[in-house]
Design an enzyme around this catalytic site. Sequence first.
Site, PDB file in Angstrom:
ATOM      1  N   ASN A  75       0.840  -1.199   0.000  1.00 31.27           N
ATOM      2  CA  ASN A  75       0.000   0.000   0.000  1.00 31.27           C
ATOM      3  C   ASN A  75       0.872   1.245   0.000  1.00 31.27           C
ATOM      4  OD1 ASN A  75      -2.364   1.797   0.654  1.00 31.27           O
ATOM      5  ND2 ASN A  75      -1.210   2.033   2.558  1.00 31.27           N
ATOM      6  N   ARG A  82      -1.032 -12.482   2.753  1.00 26.79           N
ATOM      7  CA  ARG A  82      -1.867 -11.618   3.589  1.00 26.79           C
ATOM      8  C   ARG A  82      -1.580 -10.206   3.093  1.00 26.79           C
ATOM      9  NH1 ARG A  82      -0.626  -7.303   7.234  1.00 26.79           N
ATOM     10  NH2 ARG A  82      -2.265  -7.037   8.779  1.00 26.79           N
ATOM     11  N   ASP A 105      -1.437  -6.577   3.390  1.00 30.40           N
ATOM     12  CA  ASP A 105      -1.456  -5.550   4.425  1.00 30.40           C
ATOM     13  C   ASP A 105      -2.196  -4.311   3.941  1.00 30.40           C
ATOM     14  OD1 ASP A 105      -0.223  -4.579   7.064  1.00 30.40           O
ATOM     15  OD2 ASP A 105       0.447  -3.008   5.671  1.00 30.40           O
ATOM     16  N   HIS A 165      -6.842   0.250   2.429  1.00 31.45           N
ATOM     17  CA  HIS A 165      -6.283   1.535   2.007  1.00 31.45           C
ATOM     18  C   HIS A 165      -5.957   1.571   0.523  1.00 31.45           C
ATOM     19  CE1 HIS A 165      -6.081   2.929   6.209  1.00 31.45           C
ATOM     20  NE2 HIS A 165      -5.896   1.651   6.459  1.00 31.45           N
ATOM     21  N   GLU A 192      -6.288  -7.645   4.580  1.00 37.28           N
ATOM     22  CA  GLU A 192      -6.492  -6.991   5.867  1.00 37.28           C
ATOM     23  C   GLU A 192      -7.461  -5.826   5.684  1.00 37.28           C
ATOM     24  OE1 GLU A 192      -4.543  -4.445   9.461  1.00 37.28           O
ATOM     25  OE2 GLU A 192      -3.969  -4.136   7.382  1.00 37.28           O
ATOM     26  N   ASN A 247      -4.264 -10.760  16.767  1.00 36.54           N
ATOM     27  CA  ASN A 247      -3.242 -10.691  15.724  1.00 36.54           C
ATOM     28  C   ASN A 247      -2.109  -9.802  16.233  1.00 36.54           C
ATOM     29  OD1 ASN A 247      -3.978  -7.996  15.246  1.00 36.54           O
ATOM     30  ND2 ASN A 247      -3.967  -8.222  13.036  1.00 36.54           N
ATOM     31  N   ARG A 249      -6.421 -19.099  12.142  1.00 35.96           N
ATOM     32  CA  ARG A 249      -5.015 -18.719  12.315  1.00 35.96           C
ATOM     33  C   ARG A 249      -4.728 -18.581  13.807  1.00 35.96           C
ATOM     34  NH1 ARG A 249      -3.458 -13.131   9.808  1.00 35.96           N
ATOM     35  NH2 ARG A 249      -4.476 -12.407  11.709  1.00 35.96           N
TER      36      ARG A 249
HETATM   37  C1  AAO Z   1       4.813   3.699  12.932  1.00 33.94           C
HETATM   38  C2  AAO Z   1       4.543   4.612  14.129  1.00 33.94           C
HETATM   39  C3  AAO Z   1       3.731   5.813  13.685  1.00 33.94           C
HETATM   40  C4  AAO Z   1       4.473   6.549  12.566  1.00 33.94           C
HETATM   41  C5  AAO Z   1       4.724   5.564  11.417  1.00 33.94           C
HETATM   42  C6  AAO Z   1       5.547   6.190  10.304  1.00 33.94           C
HETATM   43  O1  AAO Z   1       3.833   3.875  15.126  1.00 33.94           O
HETATM   44  O2  AAO Z   1       3.570   6.680  14.789  1.00 33.94           O
HETATM   45  O3  AAO Z   1       3.663   7.595  12.059  1.00 33.94           O
HETATM   46  O4  AAO Z   1       5.460   4.444  11.918  1.00 33.94           O
HETATM   47  O5  AAO Z   1       6.773   6.600  10.785  1.00 33.94           O
HETATM   48  C7  AAO Z   1       2.408  -0.892  11.867  1.00 33.94           C
HETATM   49  C8  AAO Z   1       2.177  -0.221  13.219  1.00 33.94           C
HETATM   50  C9  AAO Z   1       2.230   1.283  13.128  1.00 33.94           C
HETATM   51  C10 AAO Z   1       3.514   1.730  12.443  1.00 33.94           C
HETATM   52  C11 AAO Z   1       3.479   1.122  11.049  1.00 33.94           C
HETATM   53  C12 AAO Z   1       4.679   1.532  10.192  1.00 33.94           C
HETATM   54  O6  AAO Z   1       0.909  -0.632  13.720  1.00 33.94           O
HETATM   55  O7  AAO Z   1       2.197   1.807  14.447  1.00 33.94           O
HETATM   56  O8  AAO Z   1       3.588   3.134  12.402  1.00 33.94           O
HETATM   57  O9  AAO Z   1       3.510  -0.314  11.179  1.00 33.94           O
HETATM   58  O10 AAO Z   1       5.848   1.193  10.795  1.00 33.94           O
HETATM   59  C13 AAO Z   1      -5.249   0.896  10.602  1.00 33.94           C
HETATM   60  C14 AAO Z   1      -5.126   0.262   9.230  1.00 33.94           C
HETATM   61  C15 AAO Z   1      -4.526  -1.126   9.251  1.00 33.94           C
HETATM   62  C16 AAO Z   1      -3.255  -1.181  10.100  1.00 33.94           C
HETATM   63  C17 AAO Z   1      -3.616  -0.675  11.488  1.00 33.94           C
HETATM   64  C18 AAO Z   1      -2.425  -0.689  12.434  1.00 33.94           C
HETATM   65  O11 AAO Z   1      -6.383   0.244   8.594  1.00 33.94           O
HETATM   66  O12 AAO Z   1      -4.209  -1.476   7.926  1.00 33.94           O
HETATM   67  O13 AAO Z   1      -4.088   0.671  11.383  1.00 33.94           O
HETATM   68  N1  AAO Z   1      -2.684  -2.529  10.126  1.00 33.94           N
HETATM   69  C19 AAO Z   1      -1.581  -2.906   9.195  1.00 33.94           C
HETATM   70  C20 AAO Z   1      -0.543  -3.765   9.881  1.00 33.94           C
HETATM   71  C21 AAO Z   1       0.224  -2.939  10.876  1.00 33.94           C
HETATM   72  C22 AAO Z   1       0.996  -1.851  10.154  1.00 33.94           C
HETATM   73  C23 AAO Z   1       0.305  -1.299   8.978  1.00 33.94           C
HETATM   74  C24 AAO Z   1      -0.916  -1.782   8.545  1.00 33.94           C
HETATM   75  C25 AAO Z   1       1.032  -0.374   8.133  1.00 33.94           C
HETATM   76  O14 AAO Z   1      -1.138  -4.885  10.435  1.00 33.94           O
HETATM   77  O15 AAO Z   1       1.092  -3.710  11.660  1.00 33.94           O
HETATM   78  O16 AAO Z   1       1.241  -0.757  11.062  1.00 33.94           O
HETATM   79  O17 AAO Z   1       1.773  -1.183   7.213  1.00 33.94           O
HETATM   80  C26 AAO Z   1      -9.786   2.062  12.980  1.00 33.94           C
HETATM   81  C27 AAO Z   1      -9.832   1.639  11.529  1.00 33.94           C
HETATM   82  C28 AAO Z   1      -8.707   0.714  11.149  1.00 33.94           C
HETATM   83  C29 AAO Z   1      -7.382   1.285  11.609  1.00 33.94           C
HETATM   84  C30 AAO Z   1      -7.466   1.522  13.124  1.00 33.94           C
HETATM   85  C31 AAO Z   1      -6.162   2.043  13.706  1.00 33.94           C
HETATM   86  O18 AAO Z   1     -10.146   0.952  13.807  1.00 33.94           O
HETATM   87  O19 AAO Z   1     -11.030   0.960  11.277  1.00 33.94           O
HETATM   88  O20 AAO Z   1      -8.690   0.564   9.745  1.00 33.94           O
HETATM   89  O21 AAO Z   1      -6.352   0.344  11.321  1.00 33.94           O
HETATM   90  O22 AAO Z   1      -8.506   2.470  13.349  1.00 33.94           O
HETATM   91  O23 AAO Z   1      -5.905   3.324  13.235  1.00 33.94           O
HETATM   92  C32 AAO Z   1     -12.412   0.591  17.292  1.00 33.94           C
HETATM   93  C33 AAO Z   1     -13.090   0.668  15.945  1.00 33.94           C
HETATM   94  C34 AAO Z   1     -12.128   0.307  14.838  1.00 33.94           C
HETATM   95  C35 AAO Z   1     -11.004   1.247  14.902  1.00 33.94           C
HETATM   96  C36 AAO Z   1     -10.371   1.038  16.249  1.00 33.94           C
HETATM   97  C37 AAO Z   1      -9.130   1.841  16.485  1.00 33.94           C
HETATM   98  O24 AAO Z   1     -12.079  -0.765  17.614  1.00 33.94           O
HETATM   99  O25 AAO Z   1     -14.193  -0.184  15.933  1.00 33.94           O
HETATM  100  O26 AAO Z   1     -12.710   0.331  13.570  1.00 33.94           O
HETATM  101  O27 AAO Z   1     -11.283   1.374  17.268  1.00 33.94           O
HETATM  102  O28 AAO Z   1      -9.426   3.162  16.777  1.00 33.94           O
END
Ligand code: AAO
Length: 494
Positions: free
Chosen positions: A114, A202, A204, A208, A241, A304, A343
């Site tokens: 992405n 998977r 990622d 998005h 995802e 996860n 999983r």
């Molecule tokens: C890191 C630093 C950041 C910095 C960035 C760049 O932490 O501060 O800005 O580097 O320097 C992982 C880490 C991140 C990390 C990133 C890059 O988790 O912390 O950032 O690597 O190193 C969203 C996405 C989803 C993503 C998830 C974490 O939609 O795709 O955030 N998961 C994947 C991977 C994950 C990875 C990435 C993507 C990036 O599995 O490991 O990040 O490659 C809502 C939305 C979701 C959203 C969440 C969190 O969810 O629906 O789509 O996920 O917010 O923002 C309730 C709601 C629920 C909501 C949730 C959270 O439960 O019902 O819908 O609250 O508020």
Amino acid sequence: MKTIFLLVAIVAVVKAQFDPHQLPDRSTMVHLFEWKWDDIALECENFLGPKGFAGIQVSPVNENVIAPKRPWWERYQPISFILTTRSGNEQQFANMVKRCNKVGVRTYVDVVFNHMAAKQGGQAVGTGGSRAYPENKDYPAVPFTNADFHPSCGIQDYNDAYQVRNCELVALRDLNQTIPHVQNKILEFLDRLVDLGVAGFRVDAAKHMWPNDLRVIYGSLKNLNTAHGFPPNSKPFIVQEVIDLGGEGIKRDEYVDLGAITEFKVSAAIGKAFRGGDDLKNLKNWGEQWGFLESSKALVFVDNHDNQRGHGAGGADILTYKQSKPYKMATAFNLGFPFGITRIMSSFSFDDTDQGPPKDSSGNIKSPVIQKDGSCDAGWVCEHRWRQIYNMVEFQNQVKGTEVGNWWDNGKNQIAFCRGNAGFIAFNLESFDLNQDIQTCLPAGTYCDVISGDKVGSNCSGKKVLVGNDGKARIIIGPNEDDGVLAIHKGKKL
Ligand code: AAO
């Protein structure tokens, strides 16, 4: 006639993206989060293959940025598609896939396309030694330049689908997958992995990206490599995802014809139930009636790598290895009830949510140490090596293809059910004994409870369950036992 044939052909191709290509007598994959390729190859041969695991999900394989203090999440910031990370290089990865396939364990790769790495404090250097200039959106080792990205903006509002797909997720440089050059580079990367023998991906941050761009990319993928035992014309398994707990601008249904989906609703609901926030008796109709996707399209898990540490979705309901008793119960239910593509999570232990895997003073990942009793040490949790979990992997294989029968509950938090005539499982989440004669559906005999112990020779180190000629057995689970589950199956009759 021609049209019908074409339709059948298209349906067959599309349907194949849901097939994880597991051996017929196997059922579950395990996410070996941050493991090294050489260690995984050994784990396939020594443990996963013999114990009947169907597959592994591995951490991202392509070059990522080296971030200060080496957090686990640096692997989600690609610098190039060169296959060198802290887990190993291309040759080690290829060797791992081959050795795992040989013992019937399929490989699924967590692929990140992405976006590319975010701006770093200083220069961005990758795990393969490549340099990149994220401030200019310049990644010469691919190469990607500014023209390959969406203009920069932040995701403020998850109700705005355009923002979610065209702006930068946590400041990660957002690739434009509509551009043919971007599509081609992604395809080269994925096809290379297919050549090496992986069974699928998977994807990622699929949410998005635009479904139509993904359709083009998935539709152009190579067929799986027959040299690794896949039948001709097999399409890679795809699980996307897409976090959709409801109430946002993007729906999982927009992606569901393209491949399977990570069903985060299961993770949230199972955690809530086994934390006592919902009566277990309500699990009777676990599945679509709970608002989950249909079984063949849902990847289901208790936790996860994100939500076990408060990233991603699910919140306080998520169970992890840190709450070991309810976690084992939830895992036993997830594997014991016939729903979804399952999983298991296999973690390293952590106190702070950024902390990376166990490492030496140079930042190299340390190998897990396997103790005499088969459990892991040196900072690795290895949930997949917990008896209550790997024995449920066998249970799931033994009952494969059977339905739930003879559901029993006490009206609240004691439940039990049969799986055909192959297995039986009971749970007690009450603060008092479960002590009942219950129909097990198994042929008369003595069975070994694979949760409290294991079959050792012709004996059982745990509870023995005596099934009478009527198929009934006295089932006892006390509230203070180590485990709140009892499971017996045809493979562990004494
Ligand atoms: C890191 C630093 C950041 C910095 C960035 C760049 O932490 O501060 O800005 O580097 O320097 C992982 C880490 C991140 C990390 C990133 C890059 O988790 O912390 O950032 O690597 O190193 C969203 C996405 C989803 C993503 C998830 C974490 O939609 O795709 O955030 N998961 C994947 C991977 C994950 C990875 C990435 C993507 C990036 O599995 O490991 O990040 O490659 C809502 C939305 C979701 C959203 C969440 C969190 O969810 O629906 O789509 O996920 O917010 O923002 C309730 C709601 C629920 C909501 C949730 C959270 O439960 O019902 O819908 O609250 O508020």
